[in-house]
Design a protein around this motif. Structure first.
Motif, PDB file in Angstrom:
ATOM      1  N   SER A  13      92.316   1.092  14.416  1.00 31.46           N
ATOM      2  CA  SER A  13      92.624   0.715  15.799  1.00 31.46           C
ATOM      3  C   SER A  13      91.670   1.371  16.797  1.00 31.46           C
ATOM      4  CB  SER A  13      94.063   1.146  16.126  1.00 31.46           C
ATOM      5  OG  SER A  13      94.262   1.134  17.523  1.00 31.46           O
ATOM      6  N   PRO A  14      91.028   0.566  17.671  1.00 26.44           N
ATOM      7  CA  PRO A  14      90.166   1.158  18.695  1.00 26.44           C
ATOM      8  C   PRO A  14      90.954   1.987  19.705  1.00 26.44           C
ATOM      9  CG  PRO A  14      90.421  -1.211  19.046  1.00 26.44           C
ATOM     10  CD  PRO A  14      91.070  -0.907  17.742  1.00 26.44           C
ATOM     11  N   PHE A  15      92.232   1.653  19.893  1.00 23.85           N
ATOM     12  CA  PHE A  15      93.063   2.429  20.823  1.00 23.85           C
ATOM     13  C   PHE A  15      93.351   3.817  20.249  1.00 23.85           C
ATOM     14  CE2 PHE A  15      94.052  -2.095  21.350  1.00 23.85           C
ATOM     15  CZ  PHE A  15      93.681  -2.270  22.673  1.00 23.85           C
ATOM     16  N   ARG A  18      90.186   5.942  20.488  1.00 25.22           N
ATOM     17  CA  ARG A  18      90.018   6.504  21.833  1.00 25.22           C
ATOM     18  C   ARG A  18      90.758   7.846  21.953  1.00 25.22           C
ATOM     19  NH1 ARG A  18      92.258   2.241  25.910  1.00 25.22           N
ATOM     20  NH2 ARG A  18      90.132   1.632  26.365  1.00 25.22           N
ATOM     21  N   LEU A  37     101.156  -0.913   9.714  1.00 23.49           N
ATOM     22  CA  LEU A  37     101.668  -1.702  10.840  1.00 23.49           C
ATOM     23  C   LEU A  37     102.468  -2.926  10.395  1.00 23.49           C
ATOM     24  CD1 LEU A  37      98.679  -1.411  13.359  1.00 23.49           C
ATOM     25  CD2 LEU A  37     100.807  -0.078  13.265  1.00 23.49           C
ATOM     26  N   LYS A  40     106.385  -0.560   9.744  1.00 27.29           N
ATOM     27  CA  LYS A  40     106.299   0.614  10.619  1.00 27.29           C
ATOM     28  C   LYS A  40     107.386   1.635  10.290  1.00 27.29           C
ATOM     29  CE  LYS A  40     104.419  -2.408  14.121  1.00 27.29           C
ATOM     30  NZ  LYS A  40     104.697  -3.237  15.281  1.00 27.29           N
ATOM     31  N   LYS A  52     106.344  -0.665  20.200  1.00 29.66           N
ATOM     32  CA  LYS A  52     106.283  -0.492  18.732  1.00 29.66           C
ATOM     33  C   LYS A  52     104.841  -0.472  18.224  1.00 29.66           C
ATOM     34  CE  LYS A  52     110.678  -3.008  18.184  1.00 29.66           C
ATOM     35  NZ  LYS A  52     110.956  -3.288  19.595  1.00 29.66           N
ATOM     36  N   LYS A  53     103.942   0.167  19.000  1.00 29.91           N
ATOM     37  CA  LYS A  53     102.518   0.170  18.647  1.00 29.91           C
ATOM     38  C   LYS A  53     101.984   1.588  18.532  1.00 29.91           C
ATOM     39  CE  LYS A  53     101.382  -4.301  20.680  1.00 29.91           C
ATOM     40  NZ  LYS A  53     100.510  -5.056  21.574  1.00 29.91           N
ATOM     41  N   VAL A  54     100.877   1.710  17.811  1.00 28.67           N
ATOM     42  CA  VAL A  54     100.100   2.944  17.811  1.00 28.67           C
ATOM     43  C   VAL A  54      98.996   2.777  18.854  1.00 28.67           C
ATOM     44  CG1 VAL A  54     100.578   3.538  15.422  1.00 28.67           C
ATOM     45  CG2 VAL A  54      98.598   2.097  15.918  1.00 28.67           C
ATOM     46  N   PRO A  55      98.488   3.859  19.418  1.00 27.60           N
ATOM     47  CA  PRO A  55      98.797   5.248  19.124  1.00 27.60           C
ATOM     48  C   PRO A  55     100.041   5.749  19.868  1.00 27.60           C
ATOM     49  CG  PRO A  55      97.121   5.138  20.829  1.00 27.60           C
ATOM     50  CD  PRO A  55      97.404   3.723  20.413  1.00 27.60           C
ATOM     51  N   GLU A  66     100.688   4.672  25.050  1.00 33.32           N
ATOM     52  CA  GLU A  66      99.575   3.938  25.673  1.00 33.32           C
ATOM     53  C   GLU A  66      98.318   4.816  25.684  1.00 33.32           C
ATOM     54  OE1 GLU A  66      99.095   0.738  26.786  1.00 33.32           O
ATOM     55  OE2 GLU A  66     100.992   0.332  25.825  1.00 33.32           O
ATOM     56  N   SER A  67      97.266   4.308  25.029  1.00 30.90           N
ATOM     57  CA  SER A  67      96.080   5.134  24.792  1.00 30.90           C
ATOM     58  C   SER A  67      95.469   5.723  26.066  1.00 30.90           C
ATOM     59  CB  SER A  67      95.035   4.342  24.003  1.00 30.90           C
ATOM     60  OG  SER A  67      94.650   3.176  24.696  1.00 30.90           O
ATOM     61  N   ASP A 102      90.045  -2.686  28.304  1.00 27.31           N
ATOM     62  CA  ASP A 102      91.324  -3.120  27.731  1.00 27.31           C
ATOM     63  C   ASP A 102      91.603  -4.589  28.029  1.00 27.31           C
ATOM     64  OD1 ASP A 102      91.781  -0.674  26.701  1.00 27.31           O
ATOM     65  OD2 ASP A 102      93.619  -0.268  27.809  1.00 27.31           O
TER      66      ASP A 102
HETATM   67  N1  LIG Z   1      97.791  -0.994  25.153  1.00 28.42           N
HETATM   68  C1  LIG Z   1      98.001  -0.284  23.912  1.00 28.42           C
HETATM   69  C2  LIG Z   1      97.536  -1.164  22.759  1.00 28.42           C
HETATM   70  C3  LIG Z   1      97.883  -0.546  21.402  1.00 28.42           C
HETATM   71  C4  LIG Z   1      97.764  -1.581  20.284  1.00 28.42           C
HETATM   72  O1  LIG Z   1      97.563  -2.794  20.512  1.00 28.42           O
HETATM   73  N2  LIG Z   1      97.914  -1.103  19.041  1.00 28.42           N
HETATM   74  C5  LIG Z   1      97.887  -1.995  17.892  1.00 28.42           C
HETATM   75  C6  LIG Z   1      96.864  -1.516  16.872  1.00 28.42           C
HETATM   76  S1  LIG Z   1      95.208  -1.846  17.463  1.00 28.42           S
HETATM   77  C7  LIG Z   1      99.261  -1.972  17.216  1.00 28.42           C
HETATM   78  O2  LIG Z   1      99.875  -0.951  17.080  1.00 28.42           O
HETATM   79  N3  LIG Z   1      99.713  -3.153  16.767  1.00 28.42           N
HETATM   80  C8  LIG Z   1     100.955  -3.275  16.053  1.00 28.42           C
HETATM   81  C9  LIG Z   1     101.755  -4.454  16.510  1.00 28.42           C
HETATM   82  O3  LIG Z   1     101.343  -5.154  17.444  1.00 28.42           O
HETATM   83  O4  LIG Z   1     102.835  -4.668  15.941  1.00 28.42           O
HETATM   84  C10 LIG Z   1      97.268   1.045  23.963  1.00 28.42           C
HETATM   85  O5  LIG Z   1      96.270   1.148  24.705  1.00 28.42           O
HETATM   86  O6  LIG Z   1      97.715   2.013  23.314  1.00 28.42           O
END
Ligand SMILES: N[C@@H](CCC(=O)N[C@@H](CS)C(=O)NCC(=O)O)C(=O)O
Length: 110
Positions: A13-15, A18, A37, A40, A52-55, A66-67, A102
């Motif tokens: 993940s690029p986020f 970062r 992912l 999870k 529900k996202k990383v990081p 939020e990164s 972003d």
């Molecule tokens: N806006 C978020 C974007 C984070 C994001 O999109 N993470 C993706 C990995 S690149 C993720 O966890 N995806 C899992 C999903 O959508 O279920 C940030 O900047 O942290």
């Protein structure tokens, strides 16, 4: 007492990348929790129930999401090696370009 720092991550993940760059710039040791992912962990869903996202960065039990928010938090907490410019105008410009990346560059399908 040393800070307890955990990063919920996906190495692709690029986020996440970062946030890792920010932690490495500051020389902060952290525990990396690699997430699948497609499956999870309960911890990730518990810490980030909204997206529900990383990081997700967990500092002494407190989740930060939020990164870009995480990077600014890291910059606020550990002041050595500043990441954002000190000058308010330059700081606003840095935030503009981070948001631009972003919105326009890092676009992933939901
Ligand atoms: N806006 C978020 C974007 C984070 C994001 O999109 N993470 C993706 C990995 S690149 C993720 O966890 N995806 C899992 C999903 O959508 O279920 C940030 O900047 O942290």
């Amino acid at each position: 007492m040393a800070d307890e720092v955990t990063l919920y991550a996906d190495g692709r993940s690029p986020f996440v990348c970062r946030v890792k760059i920010a932690l490495n710039m500051k020389g902060i040791k952290y525990k990396n929790m690699e997430e699948d992912l497609q499956n999870k962990s309960g911890d990730l869903l518990n810490y980030n129930p909204v997206h529900k996202k990383v990081p997700v960065l967990v500092l002494n039990g407190n989740p930060i999401l939020e990164s870009l928010v995480i990077v600014e938090y890291i910059d606020d907490i550990w002041e050595r090696v500043p990441i954002l410019p000190q000058d308010p105008y330059e700081k606003a410009a840095a935030r503009f370009w981070a948001k631009f990346i972003d919105d326009k560059v890092l676009i992933f399908p939901e």
